[in-house]
Design a protein around this motif. Structure first.
Motif, short mmCIF file in Angstrom:
data_model
loop_
_atom_site.label_atom_id
_atom_site.label_comp_id
_atom_site.label_asym_id
_atom_site.label_seq_id
_atom_site.Cartn_x
_atom_site.Cartn_y
_atom_site.Cartn_z
N GLN A 146 0.82 -1.22 0.00
CA GLN A 146 0.00 0.00 0.00
C GLN A 146 0.85 1.27 0.00
O GLN A 146 0.34 2.36 0.16
N LYS A 147 2.17 1.09 -0.20
CA LYS A 147 3.07 2.23 -0.13
C LYS A 147 3.44 2.79 -1.50
O LYS A 147 4.21 3.75 -1.59
N GLY A 148 2.89 2.21 -2.54
CA GLY A 148 3.24 2.66 -3.87
C GLY A 148 4.61 2.14 -4.28
O GLY A 148 5.27 1.39 -3.57
N THR A 149 5.05 2.58 -5.45
CA THR A 149 6.30 2.08 -6.02
C THR A 149 7.50 2.47 -5.18
O THR A 149 8.41 1.67 -4.96
N TYR A 150 7.53 3.70 -4.69
CA TYR A 150 8.73 4.21 -4.04
C TYR A 150 8.55 4.50 -2.55
O TYR A 150 9.50 4.94 -1.89
N GLY A 151 7.38 4.28 -2.02
CA GLY A 151 7.12 4.65 -0.64
C GLY A 151 7.92 3.82 0.36
O GLY A 151 7.99 2.60 0.24
N GLN A 152 8.50 4.50 1.33
CA GLN A 152 9.23 3.83 2.40
C GLN A 152 9.01 4.61 3.70
O GLN A 152 8.97 5.84 3.69
N TYR A 153 8.88 3.86 4.78
CA TYR A 153 8.76 4.48 6.08
C TYR A 153 10.10 5.08 6.49
O TYR A 153 11.15 4.47 6.30
N LYS A 154 10.08 6.28 7.05
CA LYS A 154 11.28 6.94 7.55
C LYS A 154 11.30 6.87 9.07
O LYS A 154 10.33 7.25 9.73
N ALA A 155 12.39 6.39 9.61
CA ALA A 155 12.50 6.17 11.05
C ALA A 155 12.31 7.46 11.84
O ALA A 155 12.81 8.52 11.45
N LYS A 156 11.61 7.35 12.94
CA LYS A 156 11.42 8.48 13.86
C LYS A 156 12.34 8.36 15.07
O LYS A 156 12.71 9.37 15.67
N PHE A 157 12.68 7.15 15.45
CA PHE A 157 13.47 6.91 16.67
C PHE A 157 14.79 6.19 16.36
O PHE A 157 15.85 6.60 16.81
N PHE A 158 14.70 5.10 15.57
CA PHE A 158 15.88 4.28 15.29
C PHE A 158 16.62 4.87 14.09
O PHE A 158 16.65 4.30 13.00
N THR A 159 17.22 6.03 14.30
CA THR A 159 17.93 6.74 13.25
C THR A 159 19.43 6.50 13.34
O THR A 159 19.93 5.97 14.34
N ARG A 160 20.15 6.93 12.33
CA ARG A 160 21.62 6.82 12.38
C ARG A 160 22.18 7.71 13.50
O ARG A 160 23.15 7.31 14.16
N ASP A 161 21.56 8.85 13.70
CA ASP A 161 22.02 9.73 14.81
C ASP A 161 21.84 9.04 16.15
O ASP A 161 22.68 9.16 17.05
N PHE A 162 20.73 8.31 16.29
CA PHE A 162 20.50 7.57 17.53
C PHE A 162 21.60 6.53 17.74
O PHE A 162 22.15 6.39 18.85
N VAL A 163 21.93 5.79 16.67
CA VAL A 163 22.97 4.76 16.77
C VAL A 163 24.31 5.40 17.15
O VAL A 163 25.03 4.90 18.03
N ASP A 164 24.65 6.50 16.50
CA ASP A 164 25.91 7.19 16.80
C ASP A 164 25.94 7.67 18.25
O ASP A 164 26.98 7.58 18.92
N ALA A 165 24.80 8.17 18.73
CA ALA A 165 24.73 8.63 20.12
C ALA A 165 24.94 7.47 21.09
O ALA A 165 25.59 7.62 22.13
N CYS A 166 24.39 6.31 20.75
CA CYS A 166 24.59 5.11 21.58
C CYS A 166 26.07 4.74 21.65
O CYS A 166 26.58 4.40 22.72
N CYS A 167 26.74 4.80 20.51
CA CYS A 167 28.17 4.47 20.48
C CYS A 167 28.96 5.45 21.35
O CYS A 167 29.85 5.04 22.12
N SER A 168 28.64 6.73 21.23
CA SER A 168 29.35 7.75 22.02
C SER A 168 29.12 7.54 23.50
O SER A 168 30.04 7.65 24.33
N LYS A 169 27.87 7.24 23.86
CA LYS A 169 27.54 7.01 25.27
C LYS A 169 28.27 5.79 25.82
O LYS A 169 28.80 5.82 26.94
N ASN A 170 28.32 4.73 25.01
CA ASN A 170 29.04 3.53 25.45
C ASN A 170 30.53 3.81 25.64
O ASN A 170 31.16 3.28 26.56
#
Length: 621
Positions: A290-314
């Motif tokens: 139901q998303k059409g040919t090119y439709g994709q969900y864009k992350a609201k929480f699990f973003t690359r910035d979130f991953v990078d922040a997790c690495c920095s915090k660790n």
């Protein structure tokens, strides 16, 4: 001036992406030297595992609209965009129509739609068409040489040269090499050797006894007798192919009873089939798109910035930037799935800045991931009834769509945000222990709920269960061998009393991991022995594939980087997560990105060594 020698070893889908990016980059930059482009592959160019000789009942697992071999504006930092037909556009231009149960080039029949699952053989035809188009459009100073042989060694030598040796001893003195080999690299593991020993010891007393470490080529399964009882290890896409071969491939057919139900009409040559896996569950079918040919969900929480922040915090908290998937990442990924689930239920997108996961939604995601984890079953009959009902509900969910149905919507985002998951996994971003658990546990669940077959395959599976052809064994099975009766056995203690089942044929229907040190490939064996390649490692854990830099240059055993040797695709599956998928339109495809950046690095180096012709580039059609 002597032409430079560029070699692409492996001309399946990954070799094709390198070829496409080379053609695009050279459309803007005319080199100051000629090029001999050596394409090395004994198989049909472009096709890889998608051979056009495959039977029509084997389907592509992705809708026609979501496959392309060409770059578009979404693919960043990877060279110019040149126009090219997607799989769907090509099928329309070629004239493919659905006529009955077949896809043929015809003026009659139903048109191929964006959500159509086409035969794999048709995809192979498209890939070879792309190959032919790319070669036709290459600049006139590029001399293409096809070598229909396998490479048996790639060896760096003095003065930044690389010797590429082919079967028969022919040697190419190369300036630049791309390794893009595919699934043929995999070898036997300890499981294979154990089972093959059982088969050897049993054959004198059981003529049906056989083991298939892979169902491919699919025609190999034609040797299975109708009197044999068959067990299929795996319940995903490869298993669906094996089932199709042992039913439709033998002459059986499915009759449509309603929009969501089939009846199987047997031919009488089908063996009885039992499926088993650790989870003991069928893969979830792909929902109506139901998303059409090119439709994709864009992350609201699990973003690359979130991953990078997790690495920095660790790094600050633990002195190590590596992540634990269950502790650091899964709660936020689960929240992402819950957010989509909740929004699908309500029919409108919740405000992500204030969204909180409600307990019933949290429980629904748990149930989606592990639906049978806390259930108990009195016996196999009760479990088989559970499996049948599970399929009925999954088929209904599929028809609900990948936006409107909460379970399918939540599962489908795992495909849409796969690049963010890659960002969290690639190049040892997980601890070794977490990396191993991620691949063995989490990926199997993710594949089951998000990367299953077309919904029609599950409708077929339900019909086969009702016809008495197919059944499921219980979860967490133990595979064994009955020496007295000379048969394989399955057993489980997950029921009220121990259950077991005997069978004659075992088909291992899982994607092989590429373990370089165990590979039977002469090329890999030679390169491992010389130290030109080394297995990719995360501490003591070897996930799969060979070691590379983030620029996809090969790293030798001594740690030296080979700047003019690149590796892409299945051969680097350990460093790169999920290399199997074909490029998808308007999704900033990882495969095209890697190919583009590697080609640009090569062309930049050629320009430094040989300069660039500043005259107008009129050689590209």
């Amino acid at each position: 001036m002597k032409n430079i020698n560029v070699v692409i070893v492996g001309m399946g889908q990954r070799g094709l992406t390198v070829l496409e990016r080379l053609r695009a980059v050279l459309s803007e930059r005319r080199l100051g030297t000629g090029m001999d482009l050596h394409l090395v592959d004994p198989s049909t160019p472009g096709q890889g595992i998608h051979e056009w000789s495959q039977p029509e009942h084997l389907l592509v697992n992705t809708i026609a609209a979501q496959i392309t071999m060409y770059c578009d504006e979404s693919v960043v930092d990877s060279g110019p965009v040149l126009p090219g037909l997607s799989f769907l556009e090509w099928a329309h231009e070629r004239g493919y129509k659905k006529l009955g149960s077949r896809f043929v080039i015809s003026d009659e029949g139903e048109p191929v739609e964006e959500n159509t699952y086409l035969p794999r053989a048709v995809l192979g035809e498209y890939l070879t068409w792309v190959y032919d188009q790319l070669l036709e459009d290459m600049p006139d100073y590029v001399n293409v040489i096809n070598h229909r042989r396998a490479a048996v060694d790639i060896s760096p030598v003095a003065d930044n040269r690389i010797d590429v040796t082919l079967e028969g001893g022919f040697k190419i003195d190369a300036d630049y090499v791309f390794m893009t080999m595919g699934h043929s690299l995999g070898g036997k593991d300890s499981f294979d050797r154990k089972v093959e020993n059982w088969v050897v010891s049993a054959r004198a007393g059981n003529s049906h006894m056989a083991y298939f470490r892979t169902p491919y080529p699919i025609s190999s399964l034609n040797s299975i007798s109708a009197q044999a009882k068959v067990a299929i290890c795996g319940t995903g896409l490869t298993a669906a192919d094996a089932i199709s071969a042992l039913t439709i491939g033998l002459g059986g057919r499915f009759e449509k009873l309603s929009f969501d139900r089939y009846r199987y009409i047997p031919c009488g040559r089908e063996p009885r089939i039992t499926m088993f896996s650790r989870q003991g569950l069928p893969a979830g079918g792909r929902a109506v798109n139901q998303k059409g040919t090119y439709g994709q969900y864009k992350a609201k929480f699990f973003t690359r910035d979130f991953v990078d922040a997790c690495c920095s915090k660790n790094q600050i908290d633990r002195g190590n930037a590596q992540l634990d998937f269950d502790r650091d990442l899964w709660p936020t990924l689960k929240k992402e799935m819950a957010y989509v689930y909740s929004s699908s239920v309500s029919g409108e997108w919740a405000d992500p800045t204030t969204y909180q996961v409600e307990p019933e939604v949290d429980a629904a995601i748990d149930l989606l991931m592990v639906p049978a984890e806390h259930l108990t079953f009195a016996d196999q009959k009760e479990y088989k009834n559970f499996i049948r009902q599970h399929l009925v509900e999954d088929i209904a969910d599929c028809f609900g769509g990948n936006v409107d149905n909460p379970r399918k919507a939540a599962a489908d985002i795992l495909r849409d945000i796969r690049d963010n998951i890659r960002h969290a996994v690639d190049y040892c971003r997980l601890t070794p222990a977490s990396h191993q658990r991620f691949l063995s546990y989490w990926c199997s669940i993710s594949n089951r709920i998000a990367s299953g077959p077309p919904k029609e395959r599950n409708m077929e599976m339900l019909a086969l269960i009702d016809a008495g052809i197919l059944t499921f064994f219980g979860p967490k099975p133990e595979l064994g061998y009955d020496e007295k009766n000379q048969r394989f056995t399955l057993s489980t203690d997950r029921f009220g009393h121990p259950a077991s089942e005997a069978f004659d044929v075992l088909i291992r229907a899982k994607v092989d991991l590429f373990e370089p040190e165990a590979s039977p490939s002469p090329l890999i064996r030679s390169m491992i022995a010389s130290g030109a390649i080394t297995p990719f490692r995360n501490g003591a854990f070897k996930p799969s594939g060979i070691d590379i830099t983030p620029e996809v240059n090969v790293i030798q055993r001594d740690g030296e980087v080979i700047r003019n040797l690149w590796a892409l695709g299945y051969v680097v599956e350990g460093a790169h997560f999920y290399t199997y998928v074909l490029p998808r339109p308007y999704s900033n495809s990882r495969g095209l990105q890697d190919a583009g950046r590697a080609v640009i690095a090569m062309v930049d180096d050629i320009a430094v060594c040989h300069g660039e012709d500043q005259s107008p580039n009129v050689a590209v059609a």
